[in-house]
Design an enzyme around this catalytic site. Structure first.
Site, PDB file in Angstrom:
ATOM      1  N   CYS A 158      35.819 -26.357  13.875  1.00 17.28           N
ATOM      2  CA  CYS A 158      35.788 -24.899  13.914  1.00 17.28           C
ATOM      3  C   CYS A 158      34.958 -24.454  15.112  1.00 17.28           C
ATOM      4  CB  CYS A 158      35.167 -24.344  12.635  1.00 17.28           C
ATOM      5  SG  CYS A 158      35.403 -22.573  12.516  1.00 17.28           S
ATOM      6  N   ILE A 159      35.497 -23.521  15.896  1.00 24.17           N
ATOM      7  CA  ILE A 159      34.768 -23.044  17.077  1.00 24.17           C
ATOM      8  C   ILE A 159      34.504 -21.540  16.986  1.00 24.17           C
ATOM      9  CG2 ILE A 159      35.409 -24.888  18.684  1.00 24.17           C
ATOM     10  CD1 ILE A 159      37.740 -23.129  19.633  1.00 24.17           C
TER      11      ILE A 159
END
Length: 328
Positions: free
Chosen positions: A176-177
């Site tokens: 997840c960014i």
């Protein structure tokens, strides 16, 4: 206020042992109850396309483990519920909040799943609250999990709307960014965020994201989680649906986030990335190892069951336990 709380994450915390009261770790009971069902472990594989498909979901249910089917095969959800119920297994599915999902929920009245997870990156939203209320009206016996959130206010609002459990974690996951793309999230302080949210909760909290080791499961329980959702540790198995890719003679499995371009098929509003994980063995081997490690944790806690982990003392060590020893 949050600023009055210490900020820490999993690697900053060590739990402090108590006198052991069991003869063998095998005596420690790792089971947990969520809603009307009891499961072998307080963990659930992330509801992502590279973590589970219908076959993995069926394997988990047959083994006595909790699962949440992802929402990315929308047309397959009703046949999936039937498939599970025909075998006497629980059905646990995910929904979004788009308009057509309201009709979908109405269609479930004749064969309602035991669990529905409202699966949104930013779960503290009017759209989520109205979907909770809709599901509770149409399917009053279905256990509703809503998320994801990262504040006590969000937990309170979703619970008040009728959620039976809330999922805490905004972008702490390995693929997840969100924190990079938006500046928001619980990445880097997920465990403190869990502790903060639990203080407001009257119903179960599912900690979601940031789990890198089996010890993090025990830490999540210490800080109030009833169930822990795990992505990367459950990815890359022989049974995992991700593509197997060979690089320099080594086997890797694809793992990507739910809001990545690989999952969306388009490069817009991307908050996930793709990584390759070394191919692991069988999923059951990981589940067995998790169970044994959690049994050991319970014995260190001086307990006999999962809930006993909630009462141990802890120390904030700020990364020092990993210094010079990355092998762990």
């Amino acid at each position: 206020m949050l600023n009055e709380f210490p900020i820490f994450d999993y690697e900053d915390i060590q739990l402090i042992p108590n006198k052991c009261v069991i003869k063998s770790r095998a005596e420690a009971d790792t089971s947990v109850t969520l809603g009307n069902h009891t499961f072998k472990l307080p963990v659930v594989p992330a509801n992502m396309q590279t973590i589970l498909d219908e076959n993995v979901a069926e394997q988990l249910a047959k083994g006595g483990y909790f699962y949440i089917m992802h929402r990315f095969d929308e047309a397959g959800r009703i046949p999936f519920i039937k498939r599970m119920h025909n075998q006497g297994l629980i059905a646990s599915i995910s929904v979004g909040v788009k308009d057509y999902e309201y009709d979908f929920v109405r269609q479930l009245k004749t064969d309602a799943p035991e669990y529905i997870t409202i699966d949104i990156a930013h779960g503290h939203a009017d759209s989520v609250i109205s979907m909770i209320q809709h599901i509770k009206k149409e399917l009053p016996d279905t256990f509703v999990i809503a998320g994801n959130v990262g504040t006590p206010e969000a937990v309170r609002e979703l619970e008040n709307a009728g959620a039976d459990a809330t999922k805490v974690g905004i972008g702490p996951g390995k693929v997840c960014i969100t924190k990079v793309k938006t500046g928001f999230g619980t990445g880097g302080w997920q465990l403190a965020a869990l502790r903060w949210c639990v203080k407001a909760a009257r119903k179960p909290i599912i900690a979601d994201g940031g789990i890198r080791t089996h010890g993090d499961i025990a830490k999540s329980i210490r800080f109030g989680a009833s169930m822990i959702m795990i992505g990367s540790l459950f990815a890359g198995h022989i049974e995992s649906p991700g593509k197997t890719i060979e690089v320099d003679g080594e086997q890797f499995k694809e793992y990507y986030g739910s809001a990545s371009q690989y999952q969306k098929g388009a490069y817009k509003n991307v908050e996930g990335k793709r990584i390759l994980l070394p191919a692991k063995g069988h999923l059951q081997d990981t589940l067995t190892e998790m169970e044994q490690d959690l049994q050991s944790a319970i014995s260190y806690a001086g307990g006999r069951q999962v809930a006993d982990l909630k009462h141990v003392d802890y120390v904030i060590v700020k990364n020092s336990i990993w210094n010079g020893d990355a092998s762990h």
